[in-house]
Design an enzyme around this catalytic site. Structure first.
Site, mmCIF file in Angstrom:
data_model
loop_
_atom_site.group_PDB
_atom_site.id
_atom_site.type_symbol
_atom_site.label_atom_id
_atom_site.label_comp_id
_atom_site.label_asym_id
_atom_site.label_seq_id
_atom_site.Cartn_x
_atom_site.Cartn_y
_atom_site.Cartn_z
ATOM 1 N N GLY A 21 0.812 -1.221 0.000
ATOM 2 C CA GLY A 21 0.000 0.000 0.000
ATOM 3 C C GLY A 21 0.837 1.259 0.000
ATOM 4 O O GLY A 21 0.335 2.348 0.276
ATOM 5 N N ASN A 23 2.092 2.922 -2.475
ATOM 6 C CA ASN A 23 1.638 3.893 -3.485
ATOM 7 C C ASN A 23 0.342 4.577 -3.057
ATOM 8 O O ASN A 23 0.156 5.768 -3.310
ATOM 9 C CB ASN A 23 1.481 3.219 -4.844
ATOM 10 N N MET A 96 -3.352 -7.036 -9.488
ATOM 11 C CA MET A 96 -2.626 -8.045 -10.259
ATOM 12 C C MET A 96 -3.409 -8.632 -11.430
ATOM 13 O O MET A 96 -2.893 -9.501 -12.124
ATOM 14 C CB MET A 96 -2.257 -9.219 -9.339
ATOM 15 N N LEU A 99 -8.487 -6.170 -16.294
ATOM 16 C CA LEU A 99 -9.877 -5.717 -16.349
ATOM 17 C C LEU A 99 -10.349 -5.977 -17.777
ATOM 18 O O LEU A 99 -9.597 -5.764 -18.734
ATOM 19 C CB LEU A 99 -9.961 -4.228 -16.002
ATOM 20 N N ASN A 113 -2.341 2.699 -14.489
ATOM 21 C CA ASN A 113 -1.547 1.715 -13.747
ATOM 22 C C ASN A 113 -0.133 2.245 -13.580
ATOM 23 O O ASN A 113 0.351 3.016 -14.418
ATOM 24 C CB ASN A 113 -1.509 0.390 -14.514
ATOM 25 N N HIS A 115 3.777 0.788 -13.162
ATOM 26 C CA HIS A 115 4.557 -0.438 -13.361
ATOM 27 C C HIS A 115 6.020 -0.142 -13.019
ATOM 28 O O HIS A 115 6.575 0.870 -13.474
ATOM 29 C CB HIS A 115 4.436 -0.905 -14.815
HETATM 30 C C1 GRF Z 1 4.361 -1.328 -7.081
HETATM 31 O O1 GRF Z 1 5.682 -1.696 -7.297
HETATM 32 C C2 GRF Z 1 3.681 -1.024 -8.380
HETATM 33 O O2 GRF Z 1 4.538 -0.515 -9.355
HETATM 34 C C3 GRF Z 1 3.177 -2.373 -8.810
HETATM 35 O O3 GRF Z 1 2.786 -2.992 -7.610
HETATM 36 C C4 GRF Z 1 3.542 -2.471 -6.526
HETATM 37 C C5 GRF Z 1 2.614 -2.041 -5.447
HETATM 38 O O4 GRF Z 1 3.338 -1.609 -4.317
HETATM 39 N N1 GRF Z 1 2.146 -2.280 -9.804
HETATM 40 P P1 GRF Z 1 2.611 -0.934 -3.092
HETATM 41 O O5 GRF Z 1 1.612 -1.931 -2.555
HETATM 42 O O6 GRF Z 1 1.944 0.296 -3.586
HETATM 43 O O7 GRF Z 1 3.684 -0.643 -2.088
#
Ligand code: GRF
Length: 200
Positions: A21, A23, A96, A99, A113, A115
């Site tokens: 979490g 991000n 993961m 959609l 998204n 990445h």
């Molecule tokens: C991140 O590395 C993002 O780029 C990928 O999933 C991860 C999520 O990390 N899509 P967090 O749960 O936000 O720490």
């Protein structure tokens, strides 16, 4: 569903069961510290023990348990939630699954998204988390980075909106790369979302 012409844009953040979490936290912090007209209206996690559930409780963000694998009506429930909550944009953060194109058509709002690599390299089915950073490390690349892109119905495939690069020539292992890239993720996602909403 039409986009809300309100002053405060309402975002939904979709995560998985295992994500930290970080991000979600970075989005929350950025919107708040920059006093932006953006609100995380709700988040989703795929099970009640996901770390994101506790994080949301701490931040007072409603968190719905929606599992793309276990709930056969996952997309219908998500669509209804987005409509009820008048969501303007969906941000995937560690989500993961794919959609479907019918969901993306019906929801009629942008889905973004993030990445942890420089797409189109190191993307696609099965390229997530440390798998990405291991592949980058094994390749011997001297630069990695992060990509924010629009979501379509294929993994890591939609138009790229923003990228940041980082020198990884001093990284001793994939974990070092992951740490550098995560810092960039926290810098790029919120301003890209804000810019995208401001321009569309
Ligand atoms: C991140 O590395 C993002 O780029 C990928 O999933 C991860 C999520 O990390 N899509 P967090 O749960 O936000 O720490």
């Amino acid at each position: 569903m039409e986009r809300t012409p309100s002053k405060t844009w309402r975002i939904a953040v979709l995560t998985s069961g295992a994500g930290r979490g970080s991000n979600l936290q970075a989005l929350y912090d950025y919107f708040k510290s920059h006093s932006l007209p953006l609100k995380i209206a709700f988040a989703t996690a795929s099970n009640k023990d996901a770390p994101v559930v506790q994080l949301c409780a701490k931040l007072s963000i409603p968190c719905y348990i929606l599992s793309p694998k276990k709930d056969k009506d996952f997309e219908i429930r998500l669509l209804k939630l987005c409509q009820k909550e008048k969501i303007d944009l969906i941000a995937l953060a560690g989500f993961m699954n794919l959609l479907s194109s019918s969901f993306l058509e019906e929801v009629k709002i942008p889905v973004l998204n993030i990445h942890p690599a420089l797409l189109p390299k190191y993307g696609g089915k099965g390229m997530y988390g440390m798998r990405v950073h291991n592949a980058v490390f094994d390749s011997g690349d001297k630069v990695s980075g992060v990509t924010v892109h629009l979501v379509d119905s294929e993994y890591d495939n939609g138009p790229i909106l923003a990228q940041l690069k980082v020198d990884i020539s001093d990284c001793k292992n994939a974990e070092d790369i992951a740490a550098k890239v995560l810092e960039l993720e926290h810098q790029i996602y919120a301003p890209t979302i804000y810019k995208f909403l401001s321009e569309h």
